[in-house]
Design an enzyme around this catalytic site. Sequence first.
Site, PDB file in Angstrom:
ATOM      1  N   CYS A 101      59.848  56.615   4.349  1.00  0.00           N
ATOM      2  CA  CYS A 101      60.144  57.890   5.001  1.00  0.00           C
ATOM      3  C   CYS A 101      61.400  58.522   4.415  1.00  0.00           C
ATOM      4  CB  CYS A 101      60.300  57.682   6.501  1.00  0.00           C
ATOM      5  SG  CYS A 101      60.455  59.211   7.453  1.00  0.00           S
ATOM      6  N   CYS A 198      58.756  53.807  14.355  1.00  0.00           N
ATOM      7  CA  CYS A 198      58.714  55.004  15.197  1.00  0.00           C
ATOM      8  C   CYS A 198      57.309  55.416  15.589  1.00  0.00           C
ATOM      9  CB  CYS A 198      59.425  56.153  14.499  1.00  0.00           C
ATOM     10  SG  CYS A 198      58.602  56.767  13.011  1.00  0.00           S
TER      11      CYS A 198
END
Length: 359
Positions: A101, A198
């Site tokens: 990410c 997440c």
Amino acid sequence: MATIMVAMSGGVDSSLTAALLHEQGHTVVGVTMHLWEGDDDHLAESLCCSLEMTASARQVCNQLGIPYYVFNYQREFRRAVVDAFVHAYSHGYTPNPCIACNRELKFRALLARASQLGYDYVATGHYVRRRVTDANQYELLRAADRNKDQSYVLYMLGQAELAHLLFPLGEYQKSEVRTMAAARDLESADRPESQDICFVPAGDYRQLLRDAAPASLVPGPIVDQHGREVGQHQGLPLYTIGQRRGLGIYAATPLYVTGLDTARNTLVVGPAEALLRHEFWVEAASSVAATWPESPFTCEVQVRAHGTPAPATVTPHPGGRLHIQLQSPIRAISPGQAAVLYAGERVIGGGTIARPEAP
């Protein structure tokens, strides 16, 4: 004064980052990357861009009197992070989605967007330091707060990226950050930090694999260090190096996962000492300085986000490969995780730990 785009998650770190830069007189805009909304019951809404966190970031920007925007990167997040995460597990690796990410979205994509819009810098609330040398080279250093240091997940940043990045919190302790945020009455001053992956509910990545890649979960044999079958596994992606629980086998001494043989769909187990490795290979390596030394060099290598750096000799090879020879063995080195090289507090670079059979 500079024009700065601040990546804001709605948490205390990015909120204080925006506040400090605004107070210094820079032209600041807050942005949130909307990455994920969830996928029925299988994947969670990304905590760093939930409606609650977005509202918090917007409120802080309103308080500071700076513009605030939300950029939609859901498609890119799915491809570069979620799909890559599932693919890696399906092929015998233990990936770190935070690194993917950071590399593909929070820096590569956001830096490109900032450049297109004419901003000088992107700033984040990461706990890491950036330094410019007398030779006008950029260095990446550990944070002053070693307990919060995030240099491990930012090892891929090179000269081009660091030239346009700012990390205002690198010199502060986390306790100082919360105190400074509270003194400014920032809405996020007492907000708890997010944990785990997440986009995976309760951190249960195995259920994600069952839902997203059921074809990869093919049962097969569990064998010991001598090749003797001692049980059956439920699919290699459900197991990681060093795992002890959930194997469904019984032995006189504890057994751990020591290898995943994807070619034979076989899980290899052994005693604790079988987890120790004196050497390993790294692939897709990158250097902060853009080049590697031509000959072997000594440094410290860290193979887990919160692991202890270990002395090693590193030999660069063509094709972005590094051979790591450890001074003392390390336990449970997992292919797919990052190996990050340090010279004291300075990040040299790093890469992905390769599977043992891939030199």
